[in-house]
Write a protein that holds these residues in place. Sequence first.
Motif, PDB file in Angstrom:
ATOM      1  N   MET A  63       0.758  -1.039  -0.099  1.00 11.33           N
ATOM      2  CA  MET A  63       0.031  -0.188   0.056  1.00 11.33           C
ATOM      3  C   MET A  63       0.712   1.330   0.201  1.00 11.33           C
ATOM      4  SD  MET A  63      -2.796   1.659  -0.041  1.00 11.33           S
ATOM      5  CE  MET A  63      -4.131   0.442   0.255  1.00 11.33           C
ATOM      6  N   ILE A  64       0.763   2.162  -1.129  1.00 12.78           N
ATOM      7  CA  ILE A  64       1.436   3.383  -1.269  1.00 12.78           C
ATOM      8  C   ILE A  64       0.577   4.421  -1.488  1.00 12.78           C
ATOM      9  CG2 ILE A  64       3.648   2.245  -1.775  1.00 12.78           C
ATOM     10  CD1 ILE A  64       3.195   3.430  -4.308  1.00 12.78           C
ATOM     11  N   ASN A  65       0.756   5.767  -0.946  1.00 14.61           N
ATOM     12  CA  ASN A  65      -0.145   6.926  -1.399  1.00 14.61           C
ATOM     13  C   ASN A  65       0.237   7.368  -2.902  1.00 14.61           C
ATOM     14  OD1 ASN A  65      -1.140   6.712   1.140  1.00 14.61           O
ATOM     15  ND2 ASN A  65       0.344   7.886   2.065  1.00 14.61           N
ATOM     16  N   SER A  66       1.670   7.225  -2.996  1.00 12.04           N
ATOM     17  CA  SER A  66       1.801   7.753  -4.468  1.00 12.04           C
ATOM     18  C   SER A  66       3.088   7.557  -4.792  1.00 12.04           C
ATOM     19  CB  SER A  66       1.723   9.519  -4.407  1.00 12.04           C
ATOM     20  OG  SER A  66       2.756  10.187  -3.666  1.00 12.04           O
ATOM     21  N   PHE A  67       3.576   7.659  -5.927  1.00 12.03           N
ATOM     22  CA  PHE A  67       4.906   7.402  -6.553  1.00 12.03           C
ATOM     23  C   PHE A  67       5.426   8.796  -6.988  1.00 12.03           C
ATOM     24  CE2 PHE A  67       7.889   6.661 -10.259  1.00 12.03           C
ATOM     25  CZ  PHE A  67       8.814   5.743  -9.624  1.00 12.03           C
ATOM     26  N   LYS A  86       7.447  15.537 -10.002  1.00 13.18           N
ATOM     27  CA  LYS A  86       6.213  14.769 -10.865  1.00 13.18           C
ATOM     28  C   LYS A  86       5.465  13.696  -9.900  1.00 13.18           C
ATOM     29  CE  LYS A  86       4.654  13.733 -15.191  1.00 13.18           C
ATOM     30  NZ  LYS A  86       4.494  13.925 -16.576  1.00 13.18           N
ATOM     31  N   SER A  87       4.511  13.556  -9.964  1.00 11.78           N
ATOM     32  CA  SER A  87       3.803  12.344  -9.156  1.00 11.78           C
ATOM     33  C   SER A  87       2.749  11.728  -9.714  1.00 11.78           C
ATOM     34  CB  SER A  87       3.038  13.082  -7.783  1.00 11.78           C
ATOM     35  OG  SER A  87       3.941  13.915  -7.113  1.00 11.78           O
ATOM     36  N   GLN A  88       2.583  10.491  -9.217  1.00 13.02           N
ATOM     37  CA  GLN A  88       1.423   9.555  -9.680  1.00 13.02           C
ATOM     38  C   GLN A  88       0.753   9.051  -8.393  1.00 13.02           C
ATOM     39  OE1 GLN A  88       2.900   6.574 -12.379  1.00 13.02           O
ATOM     40  NE2 GLN A  88       0.842   5.489 -12.717  1.00 13.02           N
ATOM     41  N   SER A  89      -0.563   9.251  -8.320  1.00 16.82           N
ATOM     42  CA  SER A  89      -1.230   8.796  -6.940  1.00 16.82           C
ATOM     43  C   SER A  89      -1.433   7.148  -7.382  1.00 16.82           C
ATOM     44  CB  SER A  89      -2.664   9.485  -7.128  1.00 16.82           C
ATOM     45  OG  SER A  89      -2.392  10.712  -6.787  1.00 16.82           O
ATOM     46  N   TYR A  90      -1.583   6.316  -6.357  1.00 13.89           N
ATOM     47  CA  TYR A  90      -1.705   5.257  -6.134  1.00 13.89           C
ATOM     48  C   TYR A  90      -2.843   4.737  -6.963  1.00 13.89           C
ATOM     49  CZ  TYR A  90      -2.715   0.233  -4.643  1.00 13.89           C
ATOM     50  OH  TYR A  90      -2.801  -0.920  -4.852  1.00 13.89           O
ATOM     51  N   THR A  91      -2.734   3.680  -7.862  1.00 14.72           N
ATOM     52  CA  THR A  91      -3.897   3.050  -8.741  1.00 14.72           C
ATOM     53  C   THR A  91      -3.873   1.566  -8.387  1.00 14.72           C
ATOM     54  OG1 THR A  91      -2.269   2.522 -10.564  1.00 14.72           O
ATOM     55  CG2 THR A  91      -3.560   4.779 -10.637  1.00 14.72           C
ATOM     56  N   TYR A 117       8.441   6.176  -3.240  1.00 14.26           N
ATOM     57  CA  TYR A 117       7.278   5.692  -2.749  1.00 14.26           C
ATOM     58  C   TYR A 117       6.803   6.412  -1.384  1.00 14.26           C
ATOM     59  CZ  TYR A 117       7.603   1.671  -5.784  1.00 14.26           C
ATOM     60  OH  TYR A 117       7.630   0.974  -6.812  1.00 14.26           O
ATOM     61  N   TYR A 118       5.633   7.144  -1.353  1.00 15.60           N
ATOM     62  CA  TYR A 118       5.308   7.898  -0.242  1.00 15.60           C
ATOM     63  C   TYR A 118       4.111   7.169   0.429  1.00 15.60           C
ATOM     64  CZ  TYR A 118       8.723  10.686  -1.985  1.00 15.60           C
ATOM     65  OH  TYR A 118       9.907  11.375  -2.344  1.00 15.60           O
TER      66      TYR A 118
END
Length: 139
Positions: A63-67, A86-91, A117-118
């Motif tokens: 489980m991650i919040n964003s990359f 630049k970010s990508q939310s978890y999918t 990973y955040y």
Amino acid sequence: MKRGISSILLAVALGIGSPVVGATAAHADDTGTMPAGCTISPVTPSLSGSSVKYAGSGKCSAMINSFNIRLVHDYDNLPDVRVKTKSQSYTAAPNFSLSDTTCDGGGSTKYYTEAGYYRSANYGGDVIRSSAKKTLTHC
């Protein structure tokens, strides 16, 4: 006293001459423990035309919040500065891949990429990995 004045002058000169005033400090080293089933691959910055390109990818079943990927200006013996993120939310898909470009004010600059990973504290906190450093002459 003379040493204190020269330190202040250096700080002022860096602040005035830097296009990234107000940017946040970077984690110059890798941080955090990689969760089981996860990988991160930061890509060493390169040129795309005359712009600086930074990129990273990863795969994570935890489980991650964003990359996120960040272009970081390496100031050698001074604190490094994050230039752009630049970010990508978890999918639902566990695969992540991001890239971006920037001009960053021109000149010849040493950079590296942070990829991370955040995660919330409940899931073990943030994990950041850094690429190799490279000096680029850019727009």
